[in-house]
Enzyme design. Structure first.
Site, PDB file in Angstrom:
ATOM      1  N   CYS A 113      15.195   0.212   6.531  1.00 30.37           N
ATOM      2  CA  CYS A 113      14.841  -0.486   5.293  1.00 30.37           C
ATOM      3  C   CYS A 113      15.903  -0.188   4.242  1.00 30.37           C
ATOM      4  O   CYS A 113      16.438   0.909   4.185  1.00 30.37           O
ATOM      5  CB  CYS A 113      13.476  -0.007   4.799  1.00 30.37           C
ATOM      6  N   CYS A 120       9.188   7.492   1.068  1.00 31.07           N
ATOM      7  CA  CYS A 120       9.027   6.830   2.359  1.00 31.07           C
ATOM      8  C   CYS A 120       9.876   7.474   3.447  1.00 31.07           C
ATOM      9  O   CYS A 120      11.068   7.705   3.262  1.00 31.07           O
ATOM     10  CB  CYS A 120       9.400   5.358   2.229  1.00 31.07           C
ATOM     11  N   GLY A 161      10.243  -1.185   7.154  1.00 28.54           N
ATOM     12  CA  GLY A 161      10.886  -2.382   6.613  1.00 28.54           C
ATOM     13  C   GLY A 161      10.087  -3.028   5.499  1.00 28.54           C
ATOM     14  O   GLY A 161       8.911  -2.728   5.279  1.00 28.54           O
ATOM     15  N   HIS A 218       2.462   2.220  -7.695  1.00 25.24           N
ATOM     16  CA  HIS A 218       2.716   3.664  -7.824  1.00 25.24           C
ATOM     17  C   HIS A 218       2.992   4.184  -9.230  1.00 25.24           C
ATOM     18  O   HIS A 218       3.049   5.394  -9.430  1.00 25.24           O
ATOM     19  CB  HIS A 218       3.834   4.133  -6.871  1.00 25.24           C
ATOM     20  N   CYS A 335       5.714  11.287   9.049  1.00 29.06           N
ATOM     21  CA  CYS A 335       6.213   9.924   9.091  1.00 29.06           C
ATOM     22  C   CYS A 335       5.176   8.896   8.657  1.00 29.06           C
ATOM     23  O   CYS A 335       5.473   7.996   7.915  1.00 29.06           O
ATOM     24  CB  CYS A 335       6.688   9.597  10.496  1.00 29.06           C
TER      25      CYS A 335
HETATM   26  S1  SF4 Z   1       8.020   1.998   1.393  1.00 33.81           S
HETATM   27 FE1  SF4 Z   1       8.491   0.077   2.430  1.00 33.81          FE
HETATM   28  S2  SF4 Z   1      10.015  -0.901   1.089  1.00 33.81           S
HETATM   29 FE2  SF4 Z   1       9.946   1.257   0.478  1.00 33.81          FE
HETATM   30  S3  SF4 Z   1      11.585   2.248   1.694  1.00 33.81           S
HETATM   31 FE3  SF4 Z   1       9.671   2.450   2.857  1.00 33.81          FE
HETATM   32  S4  SF4 Z   1       9.649   0.698   4.265  1.00 33.81           S
HETATM   33 FE4  SF4 Z   1      11.152   0.259   2.637  1.00 33.81          FE
END
Ligand code: SF4
Length: 348
Positions: A113, A120, A161, A218, A335
Site C-alpha cells: 500500500c 498499519c 491495500g 481516527h 499484523c
Molecule cells: S490502513 Fe489501509 S490505506 Fe492505510 S496504509 Fe494500511 S492498507 Fe494502506
C-alpha cells in the site's frame, strides 16, 4: 501466445471472448457458474460444455489460483488468517471471520500500500502492485474452498491495500461477486474501506451499486489525522467531511467511520466532543476500537474508563457508536489486530 486470464473478464467481456472463439453467448453463463458458483479449477470438469468447446477454451484461457503460504486460526473465535501466494509469487492476506450461522471474508486489494498510515502493518512494505479482479475473486474462492461448510454472506475490502486506489479492478470484482450466476453476494453485504480517497468516493457515489462505504477517520483534528493517516495532507478533513456528507446525501446510505482510540493522541473527552461536532448531521455510525500496543508500536491503549467516557460522550452528543473488542487477537496481533476487529463490526 499468452493465454487470457478468464477470471479477469467481466461477464460482457467473457461473452465477447466466447463469441470470438465461436461459442454462443449463453455459454458465458455456464462458464461463470463453473468458475464462481462451483469454483472449477480447470475446463475439464465443465460437463455441460461440448468437448470441442472445452478443448478450445483450454487453449485460449488460463484459470488462476492462489496457493497457501501460511494460515493461523484463532482458538478463541475461529478467525483464520491466510497468507496467500499469487502466481507471480507476491503474497497477500485474506481473513475468514466465522459467526454462528454465517461468515465474512476480509480481502486485500493491492500488494502492499502506498498510503503509509501510522498504525498499519502493511505500510512499511510500500506499494508493489494492484491486484487484478481475478486475484480478488481468487481470495474469496480460496477461503470458501477452505471452509466448505461456511455460509459466506459478507465481504469487506479492508485487507492489504487501499481499495479505491485500485478502483477499476475492485469494481469489476464486485460486479462478479454480486452476479447471481457467480457468487450472488448482495452488494449491501460488501463494504469498501477507504483512508479517504475523495475522487474514488465521488466515483463510487455515481455507481448504481448499493455497496457500503467505511472511512478510516481516527481523528477530528487535521494535524493529528495527518500524522495517523498521511493522505490527510492531500485530502484534509475540511474536504473529506463535506465529501462524506455529500455521499450520504446523494446515495441515501449510511457511512461508517472507523476510529482507533490511542492514548494521548485522539481518545480524550475533548476529542470525542470535536468528533461529534465534525460529524453532526451526517447519516453515519462510528466504530471505535482501542489500539493494540503489540501491533501498533509507539502507541498505547487508553484505559477502560477513558474509553467509556469517549464512547458515552459521542452517544450523549447524538452519534451512533459501537465500541468493539478485537477478534483473532491470538493469531497475529502484529499484523491483523486493527483490521480483524473492524471486519467484524462491518459484517453486522
Ligand atoms: S490502513 Fe489501509 S490505506 Fe492505510 S496504509 Fe494500511 S492498507 Fe494502506
Amino acid at each position: 501466445m499468452d493465454k487470457t486470464d478468464i477470471k479477469n473478464l467481466s461477464k460482457d467481456g467473457l461473452v465477447s471472448a466466447l463469441k470470438s472463439a465461436g461459442a454462443e453467448a449463453y455459454r458465458a453463463k455456464q462458464v461463470f457458474r463453473w468458475l464462481y458458483a462451483s469454483g472449477a479449477r480447470s475446463f475439464d470438469g465443465m460437463s455441460d460444455l461440448p468437448d470441442g468447446l472445452r478443448h478450445k477454451l483450454k487453449g485460449i484461457f488460463h484459470i488462476t489460483r492462489l496457493t497457501m503460504l501460511d494460515s493461523r486460526k484463532s482458538k478463541a473465535d475461529g478467525t483464520t488468517k491466510y497468507l496467500l501466494k499469487l502466481e507471480d509469487a507476491n503474497a497477500i492476506e485474506a481473513v475468514f471471520l466465522p459467526e454462528e450461522d454465517r461468515a465474512s471474508v476480509c480481502l486485500s486489494t493491492q500488494v502492499g500500500c502506498r498510503f503509509a498510515c501510522a498504525f498499519c502493518a502493511s505500510a512499511p512494505f510500500g506499494f508493489i502492485r494492484n491486484l487484478k479482479a481475478s486475484e480478488i475473486l481468487d481470495e474469496v474462492l480460496f477461503v470458501r474452498a477452505d471452509n466448505p461448510r461456511a455460509r459466506i454472506t459478507n465481504l469487506v475490502f479492508m485487507g492489504i491495500g487501499e481499495p479505491l486506489d485500485n478502483y477499476d479492478n475492485l469494481l469489476k470484482a464486485i460486479r462478479i461477486l454480486n452476479d447471481p450466476d457467480a457468487f450472488n453476494i448482495g452488494a449491501r453485504r460488501m463494504t469498501i474501506s477507504t483512508c479517504g480517497i475523495i475522487p474514488g468516493m465521488k466515483k463510487l457515489e455515481r455507481e448504481a451499486l448499493q455497496v457500503e462505504l467505511s472511512v478510516s477517520l481516527h481523528s477530528a483534528d487535521e494535524e493529528v489525522r495527518s500524522k495517523l493517516v498521511p493522505i490527510n495532507n492531500k485530502y484534509p478533513l475540511k474536504e473529506l467531511i463535506p465529501a462524506c456528507r455529500e455521499y450520504t446525501g446523494n446515495t441515501g446510505r449510511v457511512i461508517t467511520f472507523e476510529y482507533i482510540l490511542i492514548k494521548g493522541a485522539n481518545a480524550s473527552r475533548g476529542d470525542a466532543l470535536k468528533l461529534a461536532k465534525l460529524l453532526k448531521g451526517i447519516n453515519c455510525k462510528v466504530n471505535t476500537i482501542a489500539c493494540n500496543k503489540v501491533s501498533m508500536k509507539g502507541y498505547a491503549e487508553p484505559s477502560s474508563a477513558d474509553i467509556r467516557v469517549f464512547v458515552r460522550t459521542l452517544r450523549d452528543n447524538g452519534i451512533n457508536v459501537n465500541h468493539r473488542k478485537p477478534r483473532g487477537e491470538d493469531i497475529d496481533a502484529g499484523c491483523g489486530q486493527l483490521r480483524i476487529s473492524r471486519y467484524r463490526t462491518l459484517s453486522e
